[in-house]
Design a protein around this motif. Sequence first.
Motif, short mmCIF file in Angstrom:
data_model
loop_
_atom_site.label_atom_id
_atom_site.label_comp_id
_atom_site.label_asym_id
_atom_site.label_seq_id
_atom_site.Cartn_x
_atom_site.Cartn_y
_atom_site.Cartn_z
N ASP A 298 0.96 -1.18 0.06
CA ASP A 298 0.03 0.02 0.04
C ASP A 298 0.83 1.25 -0.16
OD1 ASP A 298 -2.23 1.59 0.49
OD2 ASP A 298 -1.57 1.69 2.59
N SER B 186 -4.91 2.50 -3.51
CA SER B 186 -6.30 3.18 -3.93
C SER B 186 -5.98 4.56 -4.32
CB SER B 186 -7.25 3.09 -2.80
OG SER B 186 -7.68 1.78 -2.50
N LYS C 257 -9.77 -1.17 -3.54
CA LYS C 257 -8.53 -1.94 -3.40
C LYS C 257 -8.43 -3.43 -3.95
CE LYS C 257 -5.33 -0.66 -1.59
NZ LYS C 257 -4.57 -0.66 -0.45
#
Length: 225
Positions: free
Chosen positions: A15, A114, A148
């Motif tokens: 991430d 994202s 996601k």
Amino acid sequence: MGHVTEQVGKTLLFDLDGTLVDSFPGIRESFLHTLTVMDWEIPPEERINRVPGPPMEQTLQDLGMSPEMAQEGLQIYLAHYGEVGWDMSTEFSGMRELLIRLKEQGYRLCTATSKGERFAERALRKFHMFDLFDFMGAAQENGPRREKSAVIRHVIDHVDLTAGDPGLDRVLMIGDRSHDIEGAAQFGIDCVAVTWGYGTPEEWAHARHTVTDAHELERIIHEWT
């Protein structure tokens, strides 16, 4: 060199916001700007602290906006973030150095964020991380790939993996929010939750591992089989 050979085929999904980079100041600034322009009530600070992670239009709908209003808000947010917010971020301590070591050890590094592709690349280049990744998986700013799980599928489809393939047991997600944990779980991928981001203990409880700094994360990655 033996250690490098051992890691061939192991893929790490990182991430971005809350894991590699502290982007909250800019996200907060652009989020509040959006609500002000739309003459929308500013939520409590505790709610603002949970804004990083999910797609912005989802957050705006959670505040009570219609899907159409949320899309309008998204465009206001993206314009302001592109001008001001994106450059208000800082690198989390030790993460670039960790990426360098993992790359040298033969891990395949990908992002699964994202954040929109344009801003993800800007952030990675700002902190000299972009060239350390084999593939940049990110959301589309104006397209269907927003959640996601959709980003993770995008990565899987582009790095010679197949959803449901046993090879996915050699993929590990590293993130800070429930969206990382739940998105990875849809593909049977384990997740390491990092506590320096924007999640909560309740979110991290669903991850395979929880770590408090880059050194602990490195140890967990090396122990992972």
